[in-house]
Write an enzyme that holds these catalytic residues in place. Sequence first.
Site, PDB file in Angstrom:
ATOM      1  N   LYS A 279      37.690  43.484  49.942  1.00  0.00           N
ATOM      2  CA  LYS A 279      39.102  43.805  50.180  1.00  0.00           C
ATOM      3  C   LYS A 279      39.208  44.958  51.176  1.00  0.00           C
ATOM      4  O   LYS A 279      38.311  45.793  51.231  1.00  0.00           O
ATOM      5  CB  LYS A 279      39.767  44.244  48.872  1.00  0.00           C
ATOM      6  CG  LYS A 279      40.024  43.132  47.886  1.00  0.00           C
ATOM      7  CD  LYS A 279      40.734  43.670  46.653  1.00  0.00           C
ATOM      8  CE  LYS A 279      40.973  42.576  45.623  1.00  0.00           C
ATOM      9  NZ  LYS A 279      41.932  41.555  46.047  1.00  0.00           N
ATOM     10  N   ARG A 353      39.589  33.410  38.661  1.00  0.00           N
ATOM     11  CA  ARG A 353      39.525  32.003  38.227  1.00  0.00           C
ATOM     12  C   ARG A 353      38.103  31.612  37.844  1.00  0.00           C
ATOM     13  O   ARG A 353      37.886  30.774  36.976  1.00  0.00           O
ATOM     14  CB  ARG A 353      40.113  31.106  39.324  1.00  0.00           C
ATOM     15  CG  ARG A 353      39.393  31.157  40.629  1.00  0.00           C
ATOM     16  CD  ARG A 353      40.244  30.673  41.790  1.00  0.00           C
ATOM     17  NE  ARG A 353      41.296  31.635  42.150  1.00  0.00           N
ATOM     18  CZ  ARG A 353      42.170  31.459  43.128  1.00  0.00           C
ATOM     19  NH1 ARG A 353      42.154  30.355  43.852  1.00  0.00           N
ATOM     20  NH2 ARG A 353      43.081  32.367  43.386  1.00  0.00           N
TER      21      ARG A 353
END
Length: 499
Positions: A279, A353
């Site tokens: 990020k 996920r």
Amino acid sequence: MKFTGITGNFTEATADAIAVAVFKGEKPTDATLKELDKMTGGIISSLIKAEEFKGDANETALIRFVPKGTVKASRLLLVGVGTKADYQAHAICKLAGTATRFLRKRSIKSFALIPRSEASASEVAQQSVQGFITSQFELDKYKTKDKEDKQVTGLIICIPDAKPADLKAGIARGQSIGESINFTRDLANEPPNVLTPTEMAKRAQAMAKEVGLKCEVLDEARMTKMGMGSLMSVSHGSSQPAKMIVLRYTPVKSTAKKGELLALVGKGITFDTGGISIKPAEGMDAMKYDMSGGGTVLGTMRAIALLKPTIPVIGIVAAVENMPDGNASRPSDVVTAMNGKTIEILNTDAEGRLVLADAVAYAEKQGATRIVDMATLTGAVIISLGSHNTGIMGNDQALVDEIIACGKDTGEGYWQLPLSAEYSKDIRSDIADIKNIGPRGKAGTIMGAVFIQEFVDKAKWAHLDIAGTAWADSVRPHQAKGPTGVAIRTLLNLVERSQ
Ligand code: BES
Ligand code: ZN
Ligand code: ZN
């Protein structure tokens, strides 16, 4: 903290202040307001007449007066609650919170609250206590000075004609729920060097012991053996070992249909750097809250243990840190999840996920017939819904509808996004069964959900994307900025409605 209920007149309360709910546009004509108006020498009437106080939700006005007779308080706080239609039971929580925070700033130690609600006495007491407790949570745990050291310690709830037993029951419920919400918020506020997956598991174990839940913690060896290659792939880049926290609540006497089991599953990424798909530095610090779904599971299970509903519930938290190092997953790696499906990892930042894949499969293996997962899963949900609604998706419309309805009752907003076979096609991989991202810039929140759906077999399942709602960027009249403990009240309502 001391909570008491008064079933007679508020003048019996011994407190530093009185706080009263006032409706929008209301004049002091009903018995309670009339008496308060008289007590303050007509100041309520004059404030309303001069339009200095209108009764809008969360509006406040403090009146100082000279106490007479049995009244000990010398301040009266008017708190607006909007129209009668706005003033549902869950709004009492905000009323109590707003009053508490306002009076705390003025060094008041105890106050009598007159909620003036038509809800049942136990509900009014519960919401009052809950709001009182959650409103005093602050982010200052690690400050050595300038701490918010003022605390309101006493609350007297005035509900005329209430049965004392109802008041007592409501107070106890409010305390259980309020403290459990704060338990969750404290976890989300912890810095990630403190709250590692191991520490999260330790806190879960201590909490389980305190409230009487069974707690089992699966270590990496166990998870690897069980075939959780998807979850484990996220942990490989971190020197902190992953933990799967499993909490079990079994009622003394169950009213659930035979074989029915509700599972609450949470994303517990204690820090999300993005991994090799790292990020940007700006805003990365916010990713300590990426364990909020897991925190919600722990807080909800805590409250369940205290409230003792009559259905069994299992709580599962996938606690993992997402870091980049020489062992971290590479974009293009292929891993195999516990249910045998192969996953091409195209972005290591879509890690939530990956851990939930194995966590929901594990839940079903444990016998779950209904699964609700909570996760700060996508930035996309913040873009679509902002911070006022949690994104909800699922494979069973009745379950989704039920959760939305539970949220309406408790004042928590949900907005459903669609899932369908077309969306599932978007995550087909060229070389494996599925890939962990969809097409760039398209339906990011739905892509996360259809991915998790691949790991649910027969269970009814709903997915709550709380990325926009788990953290408040600014202070609110009834609540500090920071972790909100969103969804706990909804889930408790779901559990209690299922009894
Ligand atoms: N934890 C983030 C989601 C998130 C992002 C929450 C920003 C709050 C603010 C999640 O693991 C993530 O990074 N998701 C990616 C998915 C993408 C790579 C498909 C995202 O949303 O950008
Ligand atoms: Zn991520
Ligand atoms: Zn994440």
